[in-house]
Scaffold this motif. Structure first.
Motif, PDB file in Angstrom:
ATOM      1  N   THR A  87       0.853  -1.199   0.000  1.00 12.07           N
ATOM      2  CA  THR A  87       0.000   0.000   0.000  1.00 12.07           C
ATOM      3  C   THR A  87       0.875   1.231   0.000  1.00 12.07           C
ATOM      4  N   LEU A  88       0.647   2.103  -0.961  1.00  7.44           N
ATOM      5  CA  LEU A  88       1.369   3.364  -1.077  1.00  7.44           C
ATOM      6  C   LEU A  88       0.393   4.502  -0.778  1.00  7.44           C
ATOM      7  N   ARG A  89       0.910   5.570  -0.169  1.00 10.25           N
ATOM      8  CA  ARG A  89       0.047   6.657   0.267  1.00 10.25           C
ATOM      9  C   ARG A  89       0.420   7.989  -0.354  1.00 10.25           C
TER      10      ARG A  89
ATOM     11  N   GLN B 159      -9.724   6.717  -2.210  1.00  9.20           N
ATOM     12  CA  GLN B 159      -9.561   8.129  -1.848  1.00  9.20           C
ATOM     13  C   GLN B 159     -10.393   8.386  -0.614  1.00  9.20           C
ATOM     14  N   PHE B 160      -9.846   9.115   0.310  1.00 12.51           N
ATOM     15  CA  PHE B 160     -10.491   9.385   1.591  1.00 12.51           C
ATOM     16  C   PHE B 160     -11.182  10.754   1.558  1.00 12.51           C
ATOM     17  N   PRO B 161     -12.073  10.996   2.546  1.00 14.28           N
ATOM     18  CA  PRO B 161     -12.782  12.291   2.560  1.00 14.28           C
ATOM     19  C   PRO B 161     -11.849  13.497   2.607  1.00 14.28           C
ATOM     20  N   ASN B 162     -10.637  13.340   3.139  1.00 16.08           N
ATOM     21  CA  ASN B 162      -9.701  14.475   3.174  1.00 16.08           C
ATOM     22  C   ASN B 162      -8.896  14.581   1.877  1.00 16.08           C
TER      23      ASN B 162
ATOM     24  N   LEU C  35      -2.739   3.655  -3.020  1.00 16.72           N
ATOM     25  CA  LEU C  35      -2.627   2.725  -4.143  1.00 16.72           C
ATOM     26  C   LEU C  35      -2.264   1.372  -3.554  1.00 16.72           C
ATOM     27  N   ASN C  36      -3.051   0.353  -3.861  1.00 13.51           N
ATOM     28  CA  ASN C  36      -2.793  -1.003  -3.396  1.00 13.51           C
ATOM     29  C   ASN C  36      -2.442  -1.889  -4.582  1.00 13.51           C
ATOM     30  N   VAL C  37      -1.415  -2.691  -4.389  1.00 12.20           N
ATOM     31  CA  VAL C  37      -1.050  -3.656  -5.422  1.00 12.20           C
ATOM     32  C   VAL C  37      -0.976  -5.025  -4.762  1.00 12.20           C
ATOM     33  N   ASN C  38      -1.780  -5.961  -5.257  1.00 12.11           N
ATOM     34  CA  ASN C  38      -1.799  -7.334  -4.721  1.00 12.11           C
ATOM     35  C   ASN C  38      -0.946  -8.252  -5.574  1.00 12.11           C
TER      36      ASN C  38
ATOM     37  N   LEU D 273       8.969   3.258 -10.034  1.00 11.70           N
ATOM     38  CA  LEU D 273       8.695   4.456  -9.254  1.00 11.70           C
ATOM     39  C   LEU D 273       7.206   4.740  -9.389  1.00 11.70           C
ATOM     40  N   TYR D 274       6.506   4.865  -8.288  1.00 11.83           N
ATOM     41  CA  TYR D 274       5.073   5.150  -8.318  1.00 11.83           C
ATOM     42  C   TYR D 274       4.873   6.614  -7.941  1.00 11.83           C
ATOM     43  N   LEU D 275       4.282   7.326  -8.869  1.00 11.56           N
ATOM     44  CA  LEU D 275       4.087   8.761  -8.728  1.00 11.56           C
ATOM     45  C   LEU D 275       2.625   9.084  -8.490  1.00 11.56           C
ATOM     46  N   CYS D 276       2.401   9.981  -7.572  1.00  9.72           N
ATOM     47  CA  CYS D 276       1.066  10.504  -7.313  1.00  9.72           C
ATOM     48  C   CYS D 276       1.037  11.941  -7.804  1.00  9.72           C
TER      49      CYS D 276
END
Lengths: 113, 117
Positions: free
Chosen positions: A20-22, A68-71, A76-79, A88-91
């Protein structure tokens, strides 16, 4: 004014695990997109979230999911990780879904062994 | 499906000179947008410039200008007065909107620019 932040900065996992990436968007932004960038390649669009729903998706399997949360922050979840998920995972966040300008975070480097 | 092509894997430019990075695109959508991003070795993507498909004037942002030629489907980036700090990967990208108005951005493979003192 905080920019886009991501955590963790680096991560090492083994094949088959889950990760899980945040991401926290730039202040005032409500739309978040995720990208995967393999070494030596351009970023590839994974999906976009707005109002806590996935609104647009790229060519990624269902192993890739998000939230996505209310804030407005996002995960991102990867199983069932594969070696090929190393990247590299970019937001990126934008003021709203119609705004073309996206601001990117520093990314999370994921290594799958 | 949209496509972005950057044919220059690497470019060199002398400090204080101008340089043009090439980008061609392909899309069947009448409404689209084109971007250029800079990615230093640190990894963070930095937005440089944006051009909408209906914009009449070429976009400019400081030393960056986008040479938009719609008929040729090209969107080249021109950097004037190059500086050592301009050394980085440069990505051309295009956005398309789905029926709900949500964007999907496709990136090219990038051009590595090196500025020589």
């Amino acid at each position: 004014d905080a920019g886009v932040t991501q955590s963790p900065t680096h991560l090492i996992k083994t094949r088959g695990q889950q990760v899980t990436l945040r991401c926290s968007p730039k202040s005032g932004h409500d739309t978040v997109s995720w990208y995967q960038q393999a070494l030596g390649q351009g970023p590839q669009f994974i999906f976009q979230y707005y109002e806590e729903e996935e609104r647009q998706r790229g060519n990624f399997p269902d192993r890739f999911s998000g939230h996505q949360f209310p804030n407005y922050s996002s995960e991102l979840n990867v199983n069932a990780l594969l070696l090929g998920d190393s990247a590299l995972y970019l937001c990126a966040s934008s003021l709203n879904p119609a705004d073309a300008t996206q601001y990117f975070g520093p990314g999370t480097r994921l290594l799958v062994l | 499906a949209q496509k972005i092509t950057q044919t220059q894997p690497g470019m060199f430019v002398q400090e204080k000179e101008a340089v043009t990075l090439d980008c061609t695109y392909d899309t069947s959508d009448p409404s689209y947008g084109l971007f250029w991003y800079k990615q230093p070795s640190s990894g963070e993507m930095i937005f440089l410039i944006y051009q909408g498909s209906y914009d009449q004037q070429n976009a400019t942002e400081g030393r960056y200008s986008l040479n938009f030629q719609k008929a040729r489907k090209s969107a080249n980036l021109v950097i004037s007065a190059s500086q050592l700090g301009d050394s980085a990967m440069y990505f051309c990208a295009m956005r398309e909107l789905n029926s709900g108005g949500y964007q999907k951005v496709t990136f090219g493979t990038g051009t590595k620019l090196q500025v020589i003192p």
